[in-house]
Design a protein around this motif. Sequence first.
Motif, PDB file in Angstrom:
ATOM      1  N   ARG A  63     -26.088 -13.594  18.629  1.00 46.39           N
ATOM      2  CA  ARG A  63     -27.077 -12.910  18.694  1.00 46.39           C
ATOM      3  C   ARG A  63     -28.114 -13.438  17.963  1.00 46.39           C
ATOM      4  N   GLN A  64     -27.955 -14.091  16.464  1.00 43.42           N
ATOM      5  CA  GLN A  64     -28.608 -14.503  15.777  1.00 43.42           C
ATOM      6  C   GLN A  64     -29.658 -15.822  16.323  1.00 43.42           C
ATOM      7  N   THR A  65     -28.607 -16.623  17.077  1.00 39.20           N
ATOM      8  CA  THR A  65     -29.025 -17.811  17.775  1.00 39.20           C
ATOM      9  C   THR A  65     -30.153 -17.235  18.991  1.00 39.20           C
ATOM     10  N   GLU A  66     -29.905 -16.169  19.784  1.00 40.73           N
ATOM     11  CA  GLU A  66     -30.770 -15.707  20.704  1.00 40.73           C
ATOM     12  C   GLU A  66     -31.924 -15.080  20.272  1.00 40.73           C
ATOM     13  N   ALA A  67     -31.860 -14.477  18.958  1.00 42.81           N
ATOM     14  CA  ALA A  67     -33.157 -13.991  18.328  1.00 42.81           C
ATOM     15  C   ALA A  67     -33.977 -15.096  17.887  1.00 42.81           C
ATOM     16  N   GLU A  68     -33.302 -16.122  17.434  1.00 42.49           N
ATOM     17  CA  GLU A  68     -34.276 -17.447  16.992  1.00 42.49           C
ATOM     18  C   GLU A  68     -34.766 -18.000  18.317  1.00 42.49           C
ATOM     19  N   LEU A  69     -34.211 -17.894  19.220  1.00 47.44           N
ATOM     20  CA  LEU A  69     -34.729 -18.656  20.599  1.00 47.44           C
ATOM     21  C   LEU A  69     -35.895 -17.912  20.989  1.00 47.44           C
ATOM     22  N   SER A  70     -35.799 -16.512  20.961  1.00 48.58           N
ATOM     23  CA  SER A  70     -36.857 -15.788  21.522  1.00 48.58           C
ATOM     24  C   SER A  70     -38.052 -15.933  20.516  1.00 48.58           C
ATOM     25  N   GLU A  71     -37.777 -16.287  19.252  1.00 50.06           N
ATOM     26  CA  GLU A  71     -38.824 -16.333  18.172  1.00 50.06           C
ATOM     27  C   GLU A  71     -39.739 -17.808  18.589  1.00 50.06           C
TER      28      GLU A  71
END
Length: 198
Positions: free
Chosen positions: A123-131
């Motif tokens: 989830r953290q990685t997906e958030a960073e990817l979105s950012e």
Amino acid sequence: EKEEEFNNTRKNHARAMDSMQASLESEQRAKAEALRVKKKLEGDINELEIALDHANKANSEAQKSIKRYQAQVTEAECAYEEASRVRQEMAEKASLAERRANALAGEMEEARALLDSAERGKRQTEAELSEARAAVNEMTAINSKANASKRSLEGNVHTMQAEIDDMLHQAKNSEEKAKKAMVDAARLADELRAEQDH
């Protein structure tokens, strides 16, 4: 005989008086004409001096306008250079963000292979990817805006250059008119002096 001689003398004297009177009248007419020509030449010289003054003022204004436009061109060139620098920085940041996004995508794939222990990390990685993608989009928008600014600045530079060329042409015309006015004034002054000498 003496009476006849006296009459002849009187007639000669009368003719001499008439001749002197005619010469006097002719001289007075010539003098009046000379005064009229003098006044006309003085008026012409005054008009030419006024025209010369106007031409000099117009030339001065043209020179001021040229300096102002040159300053604007310099300012536009500085702004263009600054925009180019910002665009370069944005391109570098976009490249870094894209590389980071690629790296994050790899990490996300790795996290999916480790689902039992990496759900939270996923989830953290997906958030960073979105950012990161948002940053790429932002950089792309900034780059597009910088390109539009560049085109606008280039158009302004061309327009101002054309205006400067036009002002230089007007200044040259004003200078030529001023020179012609000075030559005409000098010629009329010479004619007036020559007329006064006569």
